[in-house]
Design a protein around this motif. Sequence first.
Motif, short mmCIF file in Angstrom:
data_model
loop_
_atom_site.label_atom_id
_atom_site.label_comp_id
_atom_site.label_asym_id
_atom_site.label_seq_id
_atom_site.Cartn_x
_atom_site.Cartn_y
_atom_site.Cartn_z
N GLU A 1 23.38 10.24 -0.31
CA GLU A 1 22.45 9.79 -1.52
C GLU A 1 22.66 10.73 -2.58
O GLU A 1 21.95 10.14 -3.59
CB GLU A 1 20.75 9.65 -0.72
CG GLU A 1 20.74 8.80 0.29
CD GLU A 1 19.43 8.75 0.74
OE1 GLU A 1 18.61 9.64 0.17
OE2 GLU A 1 18.94 7.96 1.73
N THR A 2 23.37 11.71 -2.61
CA THR A 2 23.55 12.46 -3.87
C THR A 2 24.84 11.97 -4.38
O THR A 2 25.34 11.50 -3.94
CB THR A 2 23.83 14.09 -3.18
OG1 THR A 2 25.25 13.91 -2.70
CG2 THR A 2 22.85 14.55 -2.22
N PRO A 3 24.65 12.55 -5.82
CA PRO A 3 25.72 12.35 -7.00
C PRO A 3 26.96 12.94 -6.34
O PRO A 3 28.00 12.42 -6.44
CB PRO A 3 25.21 12.90 -8.20
CG PRO A 3 23.72 12.72 -8.07
CD PRO A 3 23.60 13.15 -6.43
N ALA A 4 26.90 14.14 -5.71
CA ALA A 4 28.02 14.64 -5.16
C ALA A 4 28.94 13.57 -4.14
O ALA A 4 30.15 13.77 -4.30
CB ALA A 4 27.81 15.84 -4.69
N PHE A 5 28.07 13.32 -3.18
CA PHE A 5 28.72 12.40 -2.23
C PHE A 5 29.30 11.11 -2.93
O PHE A 5 30.75 10.90 -2.63
CB PHE A 5 27.67 11.81 -1.18
CG PHE A 5 28.42 11.00 -0.25
CD1 PHE A 5 29.29 11.46 0.85
CD2 PHE A 5 28.16 9.79 -0.08
CE1 PHE A 5 29.75 10.80 1.82
CE2 PHE A 5 28.45 8.76 0.98
CZ PHE A 5 29.53 9.28 1.86
N ALA A 6 28.75 10.37 -4.02
CA ALA A 6 29.23 9.50 -4.62
C ALA A 6 30.62 9.67 -5.30
O ALA A 6 31.75 9.14 -5.32
CB ALA A 6 28.07 8.57 -5.69
N TRP A 7 30.39 11.26 -6.03
CA TRP A 7 32.04 11.68 -6.60
C TRP A 7 32.73 11.52 -5.86
O TRP A 7 34.07 11.33 -5.93
CB TRP A 7 31.28 12.95 -7.53
CG TRP A 7 32.52 13.22 -8.53
CD1 TRP A 7 32.57 13.01 -9.63
CD2 TRP A 7 33.49 14.05 -8.06
NE1 TRP A 7 33.65 13.40 -10.22
CE2 TRP A 7 34.14 14.20 -9.19
CE3 TRP A 7 34.01 14.51 -6.86
CZ2 TRP A 7 35.62 14.91 -9.43
CZ3 TRP A 7 35.42 15.28 -7.07
CH2 TRP A 7 35.97 15.59 -8.24
N LEU A 8 32.85 12.44 -4.61
CA LEU A 8 33.83 12.75 -3.58
C LEU A 8 34.33 11.33 -3.19
O LEU A 8 35.69 11.35 -3.11
CB LEU A 8 32.99 13.55 -2.48
CG LEU A 8 32.85 14.86 -2.71
CD1 LEU A 8 31.90 15.46 -1.45
CD2 LEU A 8 33.95 15.91 -2.93
#
Length: 184
Positions: A141-148
Motif C-alpha cells: 500500500e506504499t508509494p514505493a511499491f506502486a513506483w516499483l
Amino acid sequence: RLEMMRLRESDNHIRRIKAIHRRLRVPRNYIQRGLPVYRDASELVHVPCGLNGALRPMSPTTHRQFLSMQTAAAKDGISLMVRWAFRSTDDQVHLIREQVSISRNSIEDLLSWIAAPGHSEHHTGQALDFECIPADAQFEETPAFAWLNQNAERYGFRLSYPRNNAYGIIYEPWHWYCYSEDVS
C-alpha cells in the motif's frame, strides 16, 4: 578439466544443501516446488541501508542497479530503502532454527515464508527486501511499491513472489530480485 572441476563443485554444493535439509527436516518433496538452488555470492559490496544505515552486502551489479533505481525514485519523491540484502546459506539455517524456536511453527509452515537453505535468492546478493515507509503500513500500500511496479523492470528488478506464485512462498511485495547483469 575446468568444466569437470565446476561439475564436482556443483555436486559438492548440492550434497551440502541436501545434508542441511536432512538436519533441518525439510520435507523431501520441497524440491518439487521448483525453487532454484543458489550458491552464496562470491563478490559483495557493503552498502549503508535502511532507516538505521546498517551495512547490507549485495552484489556489485545489484548495488549499481539499485543506486540508479533509487536515484530515479527519489526524483519522483519516492524513498527506496533496503532492509535486507545478502544472506548466506548458513545465515538461512540460523534464521530457520531461530524461527522454529520462537514461533513454534513446523518447518513446513516456515517454508511458506522462508526459503529453505540453498533456495533463497538472498544467497546471490541480488535480492533486496525494502523497508516499509511508513513503518506501520503494508508494503503493497506504499508509494514505493506502486513506483516499483511501474519502474523496477527498467533497472533489472522483478517482484520474486507475487500472489499465488508457483513456489508456495507467501506474497512478498517487499522482495525484489536484480535479474539483470546490465540494464539501462
